[in-house]
Design a protein around this motif. Structure first.
Motif, mmCIF file in Angstrom:
data_model
loop_
_atom_site.group_PDB
_atom_site.id
_atom_site.type_symbol
_atom_site.label_atom_id
_atom_site.label_comp_id
_atom_site.label_asym_id
_atom_site.label_seq_id
_atom_site.Cartn_x
_atom_site.Cartn_y
_atom_site.Cartn_z
ATOM 1 N N LYS A 48 0.829 -1.210 0.000
ATOM 2 C CA LYS A 48 0.000 0.000 0.000
ATOM 3 C C LYS A 48 0.863 1.261 0.000
ATOM 4 N N ILE A 49 1.952 1.246 0.757
ATOM 5 C CA ILE A 49 2.847 2.406 0.774
ATOM 6 C C ILE A 49 3.533 2.556 -0.580
ATOM 7 N N GLN A 50 3.958 1.443 -1.157
ATOM 8 C CA GLN A 50 4.583 1.493 -2.488
ATOM 9 C C GLN A 50 3.615 2.077 -3.512
ATOM 10 N N THR A 51 2.354 1.695 -3.423
ATOM 11 C CA THR A 51 1.340 2.229 -4.336
ATOM 12 C C THR A 51 1.148 3.721 -4.109
ATOM 13 N N ALA A 52 1.114 4.130 -2.833
ATOM 14 C CA ALA A 52 0.920 5.549 -2.503
ATOM 15 C C ALA A 52 2.061 6.415 -3.035
ATOM 16 N N LEU A 53 3.267 5.846 -3.090
ATOM 17 C CA LEU A 53 4.439 6.617 -3.517
ATOM 18 C C LEU A 53 4.803 6.411 -4.987
ATOM 19 N N ALA A 54 4.045 5.577 -5.678
ATOM 20 C CA ALA A 54 4.334 5.323 -7.090
ATOM 21 C C ALA A 54 4.229 6.608 -7.901
ATOM 22 N N GLY A 55 5.265 6.923 -8.635
ATOM 23 C CA GLY A 55 5.263 8.110 -9.488
ATOM 24 C C GLY A 55 5.460 9.414 -8.743
ATOM 25 N N VAL A 56 5.681 9.356 -7.430
ATOM 26 C CA VAL A 56 5.896 10.565 -6.633
ATOM 27 C C VAL A 56 7.396 10.749 -6.414
ATOM 28 N N SER A 57 7.910 11.937 -6.726
ATOM 29 C CA SER A 57 9.353 12.142 -6.613
ATOM 30 C C SER A 57 9.736 13.382 -5.813
ATOM 31 N N ALA A 58 8.909 14.436 -5.849
ATOM 32 C CA ALA A 58 9.236 15.653 -5.105
ATOM 33 C C ALA A 58 9.186 15.369 -3.607
ATOM 34 N N PRO A 59 10.170 15.864 -2.844
ATOM 35 C CA PRO A 59 10.216 15.598 -1.399
ATOM 36 C C PRO A 59 8.917 15.928 -0.677
ATOM 37 N N GLU A 60 8.328 17.092 -0.953
ATOM 38 C CA GLU A 60 7.099 17.488 -0.279
ATOM 39 C C GLU A 60 5.957 16.535 -0.610
ATOM 40 N N GLU A 61 5.935 16.055 -1.864
ATOM 41 C CA GLU A 61 4.871 15.143 -2.289
ATOM 42 C C GLU A 61 5.043 13.770 -1.644
ATOM 43 N N ILE A 62 6.291 13.338 -1.480
ATOM 44 C CA ILE A 62 6.555 12.055 -0.824
ATOM 45 C C ILE A 62 6.055 12.098 0.617
ATOM 46 N N ILE A 63 6.403 13.174 1.326
ATOM 47 C CA ILE A 63 5.977 13.320 2.719
ATOM 48 C C ILE A 63 4.454 13.372 2.812
ATOM 49 N N GLU A 64 3.825 14.132 1.930
ATOM 50 C CA GLU A 64 2.371 14.262 1.966
ATOM 51 C C GLU A 64 1.691 12.932 1.663
ATOM 52 N N ALA A 65 2.246 12.181 0.712
ATOM 53 C CA ALA A 65 1.662 10.885 0.364
ATOM 54 C C ALA A 65 1.748 9.912 1.537
ATOM 55 N N VAL A 66 2.868 9.933 2.247
ATOM 56 C CA VAL A 66 3.039 9.060 3.407
ATOM 57 C C VAL A 66 2.082 9.474 4.527
ATOM 58 N N CYS A 67 1.919 10.783 4.726
ATOM 59 C CA CYS A 67 1.005 11.273 5.768
ATOM 60 C C CYS A 67 -0.438 10.887 5.461
ATOM 61 N N THR A 68 -0.816 10.974 4.207
ATOM 62 C CA THR A 68 -2.170 10.582 3.804
ATOM 63 C C THR A 68 -2.383 9.099 4.063
ATOM 64 N N TRP A 69 -1.382 8.296 3.696
ATOM 65 C CA TRP A 69 -1.458 6.858 3.972
ATOM 66 C C TRP A 69 -1.600 6.608 5.474
#
Length: 200
Positions: A74-95
């Protein structure tokens, strides 16, 4: 319907036993559960159980391992295609916010820890399981930091996120959420990593 092959039949038996075990463990805890109850819940004999699992601790750990693998995916899916640092952090927080209060095996993991302290083999397998999960998650998070500047190892980053997300106390409090705590922690680490390095 076509007749199941021997391998298909064994797979189906394992799946039914694991589903039954999850129900029995949730109802009675690791200490109160028994192989007899698990086999009965699944509609099989103890012989069928022992043909697939070594013990109730073995089937429990396999349940935890399956849940762990699902979390990683699920985390791998949430971060798929995400590369910007802020977007990575936000995606993890949403998860994290999505999973903080979902029903899971947390109480049983705590039960397992109590049992593991009295069993060296169980402790080893338990430790290896979470080391693997934390390291995989941490490696995904390392991409958010400048190369060579992450102020924590992959293991530490993964442990930070998973423990804040699934922390026991967070389950009984309306706020802060797991995602909020993860955001504070990761933003703090990011600020430290991006700060100008001191020269001697």
């Amino acid at each position: 319907m076509p007749r199941l092959t021997r391998e298909e039949s064994r797979t189906l038996t394992r799946e039914k036993l694991m589903l039954a075990a999850a129900k029995v463990f949730a109802r009675e805890g690791l200490g109160g559960a028994s192989i007899d109850r698990i086999a009965e819940e699944a509609g099989y004999t103890k012989g069928a159980f022992y043909s697939n699992f070594d013990s109730k601790e073995d089937i429990f750990l396999q349940l935890v391992e399956a849940t762990t693998q699902q979390n990683i995916e699920k985390i791998q899916t949430a971060l798929a295609g995400v590369s910007a640092p802020e977007e990575i952090i936000e995606a993890v927080c949403t998860w994290a916010n999505t999973h903080t209060h979902e029903p899971d095996m947390r109480p049983l993991v705590l039960d397992l820890i109590r049992h593991a302290k009295q069993d060296a083999a169980l402790t080893k397998r338990h430790t290896e399981l979470f080391t693997k999960q934390w390291t995989i998650v941490g490696k995904l998070l390392l991409r958010a930091f400048p190369k060579g500047r992450a102020p924590a190892t992959a293991l530490e980053l993964g442990a930070l996120v998973m423990e804040l997300t699934y922390g026991t106390a967070v389950q009984f409090h309306a706020g802060p959420t797991g995602g909020t705590l993860v955001r504070i922690a990761l933003n703090g680490l990011m600020a430290a990593a991006q700060a100008p390095q001191k020269t001697r």
